[in-house]
Write a protein that holds these residues in place. Sequence first.
Motif, PDB file in Angstrom:
ATOM      1  N   PHE A 109       0.808  -1.214   0.000  1.00  0.00           N
ATOM      2  CA  PHE A 109       0.000   0.000   0.000  1.00  0.00           C
ATOM      3  C   PHE A 109       0.846   1.271   0.000  1.00  0.00           C
ATOM      4  N   TYR A 110       2.107   1.150   0.400  1.00  0.00           N
ATOM      5  CA  TYR A 110       2.985   2.310   0.506  1.00  0.00           C
ATOM      6  C   TYR A 110       4.331   1.994  -0.152  1.00  0.00           C
ATOM      7  N   ASP A 152      -6.542  13.117   5.234  1.00  0.00           N
ATOM      8  CA  ASP A 152      -7.433  11.963   5.315  1.00  0.00           C
ATOM      9  C   ASP A 152      -6.840  10.825   6.134  1.00  0.00           C
ATOM     10  N   VAL A 153      -7.712  10.007   6.689  1.00  0.00           N
ATOM     11  CA  VAL A 153      -7.335   8.649   7.066  1.00  0.00           C
ATOM     12  C   VAL A 153      -7.248   7.906   5.744  1.00  0.00           C
ATOM     13  N   ASP A 154      -6.071   7.403   5.390  1.00  0.00           N
ATOM     14  CA  ASP A 154      -5.801   7.015   4.007  1.00  0.00           C
ATOM     15  C   ASP A 154      -6.826   6.058   3.406  1.00  0.00           C
ATOM     16  N   PHE A 155      -7.281   5.097   4.181  1.00  0.00           N
ATOM     17  CA  PHE A 155      -8.179   4.089   3.629  1.00  0.00           C
ATOM     18  C   PHE A 155      -9.647   4.504   3.680  1.00  0.00           C
ATOM     19  N   ALA A 156      -9.962   5.633   4.310  1.00  0.00           N
ATOM     20  CA  ALA A 156     -11.357   6.009   4.540  1.00  0.00           C
ATOM     21  C   ALA A 156     -12.153   6.246   3.259  1.00  0.00           C
ATOM     22  N   LEU A 198      -9.282  -4.459   2.104  1.00  0.00           N
ATOM     23  CA  LEU A 198      -9.477  -3.252   2.910  1.00  0.00           C
ATOM     24  C   LEU A 198      -8.955  -3.460   4.330  1.00  0.00           C
ATOM     25  N   ALA A 199      -9.129  -4.653   4.872  1.00  0.00           N
ATOM     26  CA  ALA A 199      -8.618  -4.933   6.216  1.00  0.00           C
ATOM     27  C   ALA A 199      -7.091  -4.847   6.242  1.00  0.00           C
ATOM     28  N   ARG A 200      -6.445  -5.329   5.186  1.00  0.00           N
ATOM     29  CA  ARG A 200      -4.984  -5.224   5.118  1.00  0.00           C
ATOM     30  C   ARG A 200      -4.557  -3.767   4.993  1.00  0.00           C
ATOM     31  N   TYR A 201      -5.282  -3.015   4.178  1.00  0.00           N
ATOM     32  CA  TYR A 201      -4.976  -1.599   3.998  1.00  0.00           C
ATOM     33  C   TYR A 201      -5.108  -0.859   5.334  1.00  0.00           C
ATOM     34  N   ARG A 202      -6.179  -1.134   6.052  1.00  0.00           N
ATOM     35  CA  ARG A 202      -6.393  -0.493   7.350  1.00  0.00           C
ATOM     36  C   ARG A 202      -5.252  -0.822   8.308  1.00  0.00           C
ATOM     37  N   LEU A 227       1.678   2.147  10.068  1.00  0.00           N
ATOM     38  CA  LEU A 227       2.491   3.274   9.650  1.00  0.00           C
ATOM     39  C   LEU A 227       2.320   4.457  10.608  1.00  0.00           C
ATOM     40  N   MET A 228       1.068   4.756  10.961  1.00  0.00           N
ATOM     41  CA  MET A 228       0.794   5.919  11.800  1.00  0.00           C
ATOM     42  C   MET A 228       1.225   5.694  13.248  1.00  0.00           C
ATOM     43  N   ALA A 229       1.199   4.458  13.705  1.00  0.00           N
ATOM     44  CA  ALA A 229       1.593   4.175  15.090  1.00  0.00           C
ATOM     45  C   ALA A 229       3.043   4.544  15.354  1.00  0.00           C
ATOM     46  N   ALA A 230       3.859   4.542  14.303  1.00  0.00           N
ATOM     47  CA  ALA A 230       5.280   4.830  14.474  1.00  0.00           C
ATOM     48  C   ALA A 230       5.587   6.322  14.469  1.00  0.00           C
TER      49      ALA A 230
END
Length: 442
Positions: free
Chosen positions: A110-111, A158-162, A192-196, A202-205
């Motif tokens: 995804f990234y 955005d929340v990327d997957f939203a 979508l679950a994998r993307y989330r 990513l954001m947790a870091a």
Amino acid sequence: MRIFAVGSAIPRRRDGEPGVSAVHIVLHELVTGLAQRGHELTLQPLFNPHRIATALGPAEEAAARELSSRGIRLSPPIYPGEYAPRPRSGLSRVVGVAAGLAGRPDLREFYPAIACRDLVAERIRRSGADVVLTVWSPEGLAATHGLGGVPRVAYHGDVDFAPTAARLRDRALFAQGPRPAAVRRWREARWLARYRAAHLRLMAAVDVIANVTAANADFYAATGHRRSVYVPNVWRDPADDGAGSAEAPASGAAGRPLKIIGHVGKLGQTGTSYGLRFLLQELMPELERVMVGLDYQVHVIGDGLPVEGLRPLLDHPRVVRRGFVPDLDAELRSADAFLLLNNAGGYIAAYTRHVVAWAMGLCLVVHANSRRAIPEIVPLENALVGATPREVAEMLRRAVTDPDLNLRVRKGGRATFERGFTAAAVAVALEGEMERACAVTS
């Protein structure tokens, strides 16, 4: 403070030329605002996968020179070809799916810009940065993931997957064909679950997520993030270009119909689709009842086509479809009211057009959900607010028939912009978050 900023564009200040989007202007306002506060800025342009050109154009070169004149260093741009994903073997795909099912998805799926980590890390090291700031840039987040020794702050939209989640959830609005088979829906749900999971990993870091949408700050906090806060969006100040705010309502001057801007922006986007559905399906019938006796038009401005189910509704006799307009500022200034309804659906965002309206002193009319995105919205002070089609229609009638109220909302919006949404104000807020991140990690 020495700041290494990463964005997906060459910052440019004006939106009156092709190819200049909100991200160019937001990035420009932030980096120049921080530089004006005495910080030492290095900017890394890391273009997103939609970029085709592999060199800077003349306007971008001019913008780069303008940044340099302000003391901002430009790191050599990174183009999508430098991180484009390579074909994966069957075994690696199976391993990736298994990791995703186990809650550890491969971030490269995804990234793909994560492939630039070593290059970007070396540039950050050479810059001597105290902090890394990513600006509306998933690619920047990926390229700085796992960076050690330097705190990271994400100024994020955005929340990327939203948006994708909204489209899969509201198939009736976004469907381009028959309902997909159960197997396809299952695959979509797993993807979508994998993307989330990849996005949250990513954001947790990141040390601080500075969200321009207040609801998103709550979302990340609920996932357990250690520092997820709301920091307002930013826009250029028209006063810097010698333009005054639109302080007097047009009020159907010179015998023309009352002019309501019903939408501005590309017509096929996720938020746009929710806004156009509310406008065309629900609001227009209410306007016919509430605006009896008034001559009015609702202008829809933007390129492209709306989702298929909404296209016939554009033929309404009160709707004027404009497409691309060469002077958007002039169109907005000539309007009696500016509608922003994109938050009428299940996808909430702090659309930059809220701030554009306040900066220009427009009479802003919004769906009540916009208050979840931008808590500074105060009904009857800096915006007219409605939760139902009837309420929005009544607010519009008040906007175009009560000059005192119209003017109060215009002035209130402009005052709100000056207090919290200028480059200077947002730079101070981000400066505080970066200083806090540096103190925590030192």
